[in-house]
Design an enzyme around this catalytic site. Structure first.
Site, mmCIF file in Angstrom:
data_model
loop_
_atom_site.group_PDB
_atom_site.id
_atom_site.type_symbol
_atom_site.label_atom_id
_atom_site.label_comp_id
_atom_site.label_asym_id
_atom_site.label_seq_id
_atom_site.Cartn_x
_atom_site.Cartn_y
_atom_site.Cartn_z
ATOM 1 N N GLY A 1 0.696 -1.088 -0.235
ATOM 2 C CA GLY A 1 -0.024 -0.382 0.321
ATOM 3 C C GLY A 1 0.851 1.560 0.272
ATOM 4 O O GLY A 1 0.060 2.565 0.655
ATOM 5 N N GLY B 1 -0.965 5.025 -1.200
ATOM 6 C CA GLY B 1 -1.649 4.655 -0.579
ATOM 7 C C GLY B 1 -1.316 6.879 0.309
ATOM 8 O O GLY B 1 -0.154 6.873 0.167
ATOM 9 N N GLN B 2 -2.374 7.068 1.001
ATOM 10 C CA GLN B 2 -2.168 8.469 1.897
ATOM 11 C C GLN B 2 -1.146 7.997 3.158
ATOM 12 O O GLN B 2 -0.127 9.164 2.862
ATOM 13 C CB GLN B 2 -3.525 8.458 2.840
ATOM 14 C CG GLN B 2 -2.920 10.254 3.152
ATOM 15 C CD GLN B 2 -4.712 10.633 4.433
ATOM 16 O OE1 GLN B 2 -5.114 9.562 4.618
ATOM 17 N NE2 GLN B 2 -5.039 11.338 4.551
ATOM 18 N N TYR C 1 -15.675 -2.605 6.664
ATOM 19 C CA TYR C 1 -14.047 -2.089 6.838
ATOM 20 C C TYR C 1 -14.073 -2.739 8.766
ATOM 21 O O TYR C 1 -13.044 -3.188 8.695
ATOM 22 C CB TYR C 1 -14.445 -0.651 6.732
ATOM 23 C CG TYR C 1 -12.816 -0.320 6.993
ATOM 24 C CD1 TYR C 1 -11.681 0.056 6.225
ATOM 25 C CD2 TYR C 1 -12.961 0.971 7.640
ATOM 26 C CE1 TYR C 1 -10.369 0.780 6.895
ATOM 27 C CE2 TYR C 1 -11.637 1.500 8.277
ATOM 28 C CZ TYR C 1 -10.294 1.414 7.845
ATOM 29 O OH TYR C 1 -10.053 2.065 7.850
ATOM 30 N N LYS D 1 -11.164 -4.948 10.506
ATOM 31 C CA LYS D 1 -10.536 -4.160 11.220
ATOM 32 C C LYS D 1 -10.548 -5.537 12.837
ATOM 33 O O LYS D 1 -9.025 -5.554 12.806
ATOM 34 C CB LYS D 1 -10.526 -2.916 10.786
ATOM 35 C CG LYS D 1 -10.334 -2.146 10.169
ATOM 36 C CD LYS D 1 -8.710 -1.851 9.493
ATOM 37 C CE LYS D 1 -8.137 -1.432 8.872
ATOM 38 N NZ LYS D 1 -7.467 -1.569 8.856
HETATM 39 P P1 NAD Z 1 -5.464 4.140 0.530
HETATM 40 O O1 NAD Z 1 -6.414 3.862 0.572
HETATM 41 O O2 NAD Z 1 -4.739 5.437 0.837
HETATM 42 O O3 NAD Z 1 -4.154 3.241 0.061
HETATM 43 C C1 NAD Z 1 -4.446 2.229 0.381
HETATM 44 C C2 NAD Z 1 -3.384 1.627 -1.129
HETATM 45 O O4 NAD Z 1 -3.948 -0.251 -0.672
HETATM 46 C C3 NAD Z 1 -3.309 2.375 -2.249
HETATM 47 O O5 NAD Z 1 -2.225 2.396 -2.772
HETATM 48 C C4 NAD Z 1 -3.924 1.298 -3.202
HETATM 49 O O6 NAD Z 1 -3.359 0.671 -4.250
HETATM 50 C C5 NAD Z 1 -3.589 -0.727 -2.080
HETATM 51 N N1 NAD Z 1 -4.225 -1.257 -2.727
HETATM 52 C C6 NAD Z 1 -5.712 -1.991 -2.803
HETATM 53 N N2 NAD Z 1 -5.665 -2.793 -2.598
HETATM 54 C C7 NAD Z 1 -4.977 -3.751 -3.188
HETATM 55 C C8 NAD Z 1 -4.219 -4.983 -3.511
HETATM 56 N N3 NAD Z 1 -5.254 -6.022 -3.772
HETATM 57 N N4 NAD Z 1 -2.646 -5.322 -3.377
HETATM 58 C C9 NAD Z 1 -1.771 -4.374 -2.760
HETATM 59 N N5 NAD Z 1 -2.045 -3.536 -3.122
HETATM 60 C C10 NAD Z 1 -3.644 -2.704 -3.125
HETATM 61 O O7 NAD Z 1 -5.214 3.850 2.676
HETATM 62 P P2 NAD Z 1 -4.226 4.421 3.793
HETATM 63 O O8 NAD Z 1 -4.809 5.800 3.994
HETATM 64 O O9 NAD Z 1 -3.286 4.644 3.429
HETATM 65 O O10 NAD Z 1 -4.527 3.231 4.522
HETATM 66 C C11 NAD Z 1 -3.329 2.385 5.256
HETATM 67 C C12 NAD Z 1 -3.775 1.545 6.558
HETATM 68 O O11 NAD Z 1 -4.029 2.406 7.576
HETATM 69 C C13 NAD Z 1 -4.527 0.694 6.030
HETATM 70 O O12 NAD Z 1 -5.715 -0.092 6.763
HETATM 71 C C14 NAD Z 1 -6.089 1.630 6.685
HETATM 72 O O13 NAD Z 1 -7.055 1.328 7.187
HETATM 73 C C15 NAD Z 1 -5.328 2.483 8.005
HETATM 74 N N6 NAD Z 1 -6.317 3.022 8.528
HETATM 75 C C16 NAD Z 1 -5.315 4.703 6.999
HETATM 76 C C17 NAD Z 1 -6.742 5.576 7.741
HETATM 77 C C18 NAD Z 1 -7.036 6.898 7.130
HETATM 78 O O14 NAD Z 1 -7.487 7.833 7.872
HETATM 79 N N7 NAD Z 1 -6.128 7.084 6.508
HETATM 80 C C19 NAD Z 1 -6.917 5.674 8.982
HETATM 81 C C20 NAD Z 1 -7.017 4.793 9.967
HETATM 82 C C21 NAD Z 1 -6.508 3.172 9.793
HETATM 83 N N1 SER Z 2 -9.577 7.454 7.814
HETATM 84 C C1 SER Z 2 -10.438 5.743 7.618
HETATM 85 C C2 SER Z 2 -11.566 6.056 7.102
HETATM 86 O O1 SER Z 2 -12.298 6.461 7.288
HETATM 87 C C3 SER Z 2 -10.581 5.649 9.336
HETATM 88 O O2 SER Z 2 -10.326 4.224 9.576
HETATM 89 O O3 SER Z 2 -12.369 5.286 6.051
#
Ligand code: NAD
Ligand code: SER
Length: 330
Positions: free
Chosen positions: A8, A11-12, A142, A146
């Protein structure tokens, strides 16, 4: 010496965690794994970059073997709003992906960081000062993934001794990569709107209170927990962490201190509103504070000021590049 693989990575979180880990452990030590989404320049060119679907266990194992990986930051997932649109896919990516990572970690002796979320809580959870250990009956796919993920990570630690660790992130606010389809995305979109035409239509009600965190704190948490003394980690997978708690109206007021004409209006999306209503208002993160010295650096005011400054600079640079490209001088 650490050899890290980040799923990932485009991603963000991954877009900022990848360069942070490369700065700390060395560029060649950190392998960024993307999938479908175009990576930012600092992810693709700052060190090894490969594509892999986390549901492909054989490909994942081959990467771990080839690069002699000892630590996996597993970030690949579908977030809450996207997960409600495609629940079957969310289960497959979030759970098959995690199961593969844990199996590969078991067979190759890797440590695993896996982020959980405020989404692991549900409507029956106490919303105010949500305890570290409490009711977890989420009603989104989701959230289901989790909670399952937290339990799977616990299981692999207890049964096989895999060094699994994790935090429950709140909504994350950042200016480098856009959020990937969550319920808390409004708290990023609002800054782009404020710096654009100075008005934003929010899909949550003005009084919806949620936990939030600025990305530099989130990155520090991910790195710190993986370096923490394992003897201190009583909860290991899924420590509550938070930095601030606000409503859309309060965030708009904080922005208005810098951009006086900024206006917010509301057109509520019932699906994301229901998800937000089921999540905590404010987590109790005292376990993380006492067991691995967690403490955030950014509150609402400091985050707002920094976001407006850095995002403003980035957007102005994009505009002047586009103008340069148009008149041939760029
Ligand atoms: P994001 O959606 O920005 O990035 C997720 C990445 O996963 C993407 O780049 C996508 O290309 C990749 N992906 C999707 N399907 C895939 C697959 N089959 N194989 C390989 N890669 C794949 O998510 P994020 O915000 O960077 O979040 C990363 C983690 O942190 C996640 O587990 C998310 O649940 C957790 N999280 C994020 C937040 C938030 O606010 N950003 C908050 C709580 C938890
Ligand atoms: N920022 C995330 C969402 O809204 C929290 O896990 O899905």
């Amino acid at each position: 010496m650490k050899r890290i693989l980040i799923t990932g990575a485009t991603g963000q979180i991954g877009t900022e965690l990848t360069p942070a880990l490369r700065q700390r452990y060395g560029t060649e030590q950190v392998v960024a794994v993307g999938h479908k989404k175009e990576p930012a320049a600092q992810v693709r060119s700052g060190g090894p970059y490969v594509n892999c679907d986390v549901r492909d266990k054989i490909a994942l194992a081959e990467l771990v073997r080839h690069y002699k990986i000892d630590t996996i930051y597993h970030l690949a997932a579908l977030l809450s709003a996207t997960g409600e649109k495609e629940p079957q896919l969310a289960w497959d990516v979030n759970i098959t992906g995690l199961f593969n990572v844990l199996e590969v970690a078991r067979l190759h002796g890797c440590a695993v960081f896996h982020p959980s979320s405020i989404g692991a809580f549900g409507p029956d959870t106490p919303h105010d000062h949500t305890p570290q250990v409490t009711i977890q009956r989420p009603d989104t796919m989701y959230g289901v993934s989790k909670v399952t993920g937290e339990l799977l990570c616990d299981y692999y630690f207890r049964r096989y001794g895999v060094d699994t660790r994790g935090v429950r992130y709140p909504g994350l606010i950042s200016h480098t990569a856009l959020p990937g389809g969550g319920t808390t995305d409004y708290a990023v979109e609002i800054f782009y709107a404020a710096l654009g035409d100075q008005q934003y239509t929010c899909y949550l009600e003005p009084t919806t209170r949620l936990d939030m965190m600025y990305m530099p704190d989130a990155i520090r948490a991910a790195i710190t927990i993986m370096a923490a003394d394992p003897a201190q980690l009583q909860h290991r997978n899924a420590y509550n962490i938070t930095a601030m708690s606000f409503t859309p109206a309060e965030l708009a007021a904080a922005i208005r201190k810098h951009i006086g004409d900024f206006k917010i209006s509301y057109e509520v999306d019932p699906i994301r509103q229901a998800i937000a209503d089921s999540w905590p208002d404010q987590l109790d993160d005292s376990a993380a504070r006492s067991q691995w010295d967690w403490a955030p650096s950014y509150d609402l005011e400091r985050m707002t000021e920094d976001m407006l400054t850095r995002l403003g600079k980035k957007l102005r640079a994009q505009v002047s590049k586009a103008q340069g490209d148009e008149d041939g001088s760029g």
